[in-house]
Design a protein around this motif. Structure first.
Motif, PDB file in Angstrom:
ATOM      1  N   LYS A 189      -0.283   4.484  -6.843  1.00  0.00           N
ATOM      2  CA  LYS A 189      -1.131   5.399  -6.091  1.00  0.00           C
ATOM      3  C   LYS A 189      -1.398   6.603  -6.983  1.00  0.00           C
ATOM      4  O   LYS A 189      -0.464   7.261  -7.442  1.00  0.00           O
ATOM      5  CB  LYS A 189      -0.436   5.841  -4.806  1.00  0.00           C
ATOM      6  CG  LYS A 189      -1.139   6.954  -4.041  1.00  0.00           C
ATOM      7  CD  LYS A 189      -2.368   6.442  -3.319  1.00  0.00           C
ATOM      8  CE  LYS A 189      -2.977   7.513  -2.431  1.00  0.00           C
ATOM      9  NZ  LYS A 189      -4.146   7.032  -1.677  1.00  0.00           N
ATOM     10  N   LYS A 233       0.846  -1.187   0.000  1.00  0.00           N
ATOM     11  CA  LYS A 233       0.000   0.000   0.000  1.00  0.00           C
ATOM     12  C   LYS A 233       0.883   1.238   0.000  1.00  0.00           C
ATOM     13  O   LYS A 233       1.975   1.238   0.571  1.00  0.00           O
ATOM     14  CB  LYS A 233      -0.915   0.005   1.236  1.00  0.00           C
ATOM     15  CG  LYS A 233      -1.846   1.202   1.322  1.00  0.00           C
ATOM     16  CD  LYS A 233      -2.836   1.055   2.476  1.00  0.00           C
ATOM     17  CE  LYS A 233      -2.172   1.108   3.828  1.00  0.00           C
ATOM     18  NZ  LYS A 233      -3.155   1.141   4.949  1.00  0.00           N
ATOM     19  N   SER A 276       5.030   3.870   2.303  1.00  0.00           N
ATOM     20  CA  SER A 276       4.672   2.531   1.843  1.00  0.00           C
ATOM     21  C   SER A 276       4.501   1.591   3.028  1.00  0.00           C
ATOM     22  O   SER A 276       5.114   1.787   4.086  1.00  0.00           O
ATOM     23  CB  SER A 276       5.752   1.972   0.906  1.00  0.00           C
ATOM     24  OG  SER A 276       5.708   2.600  -0.340  1.00  0.00           O
ATOM     25  N   ARG A 322       0.570   5.505   0.733  1.00  0.00           N
ATOM     26  CA  ARG A 322      -0.218   6.652   1.204  1.00  0.00           C
ATOM     27  C   ARG A 322       0.552   7.926   0.889  1.00  0.00           C
ATOM     28  O   ARG A 322       1.777   7.914   0.795  1.00  0.00           O
ATOM     29  CB  ARG A 322      -0.490   6.545   2.707  1.00  0.00           C
ATOM     30  CG  ARG A 322      -1.302   5.323   3.089  1.00  0.00           C
ATOM     31  CD  ARG A 322      -1.280   5.081   4.593  1.00  0.00           C
ATOM     32  NE  ARG A 322      -1.998   6.119   5.316  1.00  0.00           N
ATOM     33  CZ  ARG A 322      -1.988   6.207   6.656  1.00  0.00           C
ATOM     34  NH1 ARG A 322      -1.293   5.335   7.376  1.00  0.00           N
ATOM     35  NH2 ARG A 322      -2.659   7.164   7.263  1.00  0.00           N
ATOM     36  N   THR A 338       0.606  10.265 -10.618  1.00  0.00           N
ATOM     37  CA  THR A 338       0.728   8.840 -10.327  1.00  0.00           C
ATOM     38  C   THR A 338       2.057   8.575  -9.638  1.00  0.00           C
ATOM     39  O   THR A 338       3.102   9.020 -10.098  1.00  0.00           O
ATOM     40  CB  THR A 338       0.643   8.003 -11.622  1.00  0.00           C
ATOM     41  OG1 THR A 338      -0.616   8.258 -12.256  1.00  0.00           O
ATOM     42  CG2 THR A 338       0.752   6.521 -11.319  1.00  0.00           C
TER      43      THR A 338
END
Length: 336
Positions: free
Chosen positions: A293, A214, A243, A216, A285
């Motif tokens: 993300k 993930k 991350s 953020r 991006t």
């Protein structure tokens, strides 16, 4: 009992005794939570025990009987449960450092206000002679491609900070270290780093990850998490990416990510600094290998403020807009 005459300090709690004469106490409350406990070993040494909880992906906590069994396992013969839950906090001073830091992850996300603390003070005196060396950060998981500054600290036999000379570094194939002590993580594996100074050697190892789970995005100035970015044209915003892997935040730097935009309305550099160039909605991006993300940047025309008004209300007025632009306005009565 004469043993009480030997006591220097005392500690009490409503949180139940966990161990009594080496045995796990009966009737301990069920349910897992963050826990804080203190145990005493047969030789008089004291163990302070802290476990986080109520945080999926990090720690769900522990039952009281589980903590009791663990304290018995490490040699305690008597143990007391202290205030847990959101009060569970432990802080300490790492060797060579000047101030304390929180060592665990409090379940409420911030420190709870409590009235009682247990402080442990180093009663030994500093010798001034360097005996041990440490690398900071001392461990962690790093996003591959990140550049992480390393710092070496030396201490005496009682862990007081000492001065040291020049540091030289060496590492394996999963990393490289510059002369200034900046570690670059490479590939996926375990990077080991060694540092030498004044005849002392420090070592640290870090796991390296190429593909996070993930990403953020935050405003680097106020650390606010962003779902979109609203700016005026010409504004500059410094972004920070984070991350996560296996539920934990990776150590990373902005240059480990690939920043791109879908048109020329925004410029973005390798460190995540964006400059809004034109009105419109622009998409940025951020790529961490196989994970992407995407965030929308909404750009508006900048409004130039009126900074001064001069003149006669019955005649003409001069409006100063911004720093230099002046507009002369005629004032016409409503019934003219």
């Amino acid at each position: 009992n004469e043993i009480w005459n030997l006591a220097v300090n005392g500690l009490g709690s409503e949180g139940e005794r966990l161990l009594v004469n080496g045995a796990v106490a009966d009737g301990l409350e069920k349910g897992a939570s963050p826990r804080t406990a203190v145990g005493i070993k047969a030789d008089g040494n004291i163990i302070f025990y802290v476990i986080d909880g109520r945080q999926p992906g990090h720690s769900y906590g522990a039952r009281k009987d589980t903590v009791a069994k663990r304290l018995k396992e490490i040699g305690c013969v008597s143990a007391l449960n202290l205030d847990g839950g959101g009060s569970t906090t432990i802080a300490g001073v790492y060797p060579g450092c000047d101030s304390s830091v929180i060592l665990n992850s409090p379940s409420e996300g911030t420190l709870r206000k409590v009235t009682n603390f247990i402080f442990i003070r180093n009663a030994a005196k500093p010798s001034g002679k360097s005996e041990m060396a440490y690398i900071y950060p001392y461990s962690g998981t790093i996003l591959s491609g990140s550049k992480i500054p390393l710092e070496v600290k030396t201490v005496d036999e009682n862990y007081y900070k000492t001065e040291h000379g020049t540091v030289s570094y060496s590492t394996n194939e999963y990393g490289s270290v510059s002369e200034k002590g900046e570690l670059t993580a490479l590939g996926e594996g375990t990077v080991t780093v060694k540092a030498q100074t004044d005849g002392l050697t420090a070592a640290a190892s870090y796991k390296t990850v190429m593909t996070p789970e993930k990403i953020r995005l935050f405003n680097a100035e106020n650390n606010a998490e962003l779902s979109q970015i609203d700016v005026y044209n010409g504004d500059t915003v410094h972004l920070k990416a984070e991350s996560y892997y296996d539920g934990a935040k990776l150590i990373s730097s902005n240059d480990a990510y690939r920043w791109s935009v879908d048109n020329g309305g925004v410029s973005v550099d390798e460190n995540g600094v964006i400059t809004a160039l034109a009105k419109g909605e622009i998409t940025i991006t951020i790529k961490g290998d196989d994970i992407v993300k995407t965030i929308t940047v909404n750009i508006e025309e900048k409004r130039i403020p009126v900074t001064a008004i001069t003149g006669n209300m019955s005649d003409t007025m001069t409006l100063t807009v911004g720093e230099n632009t002046q507009l002369v306005c005629s004032v016409v009565p409503e019934n003219a």
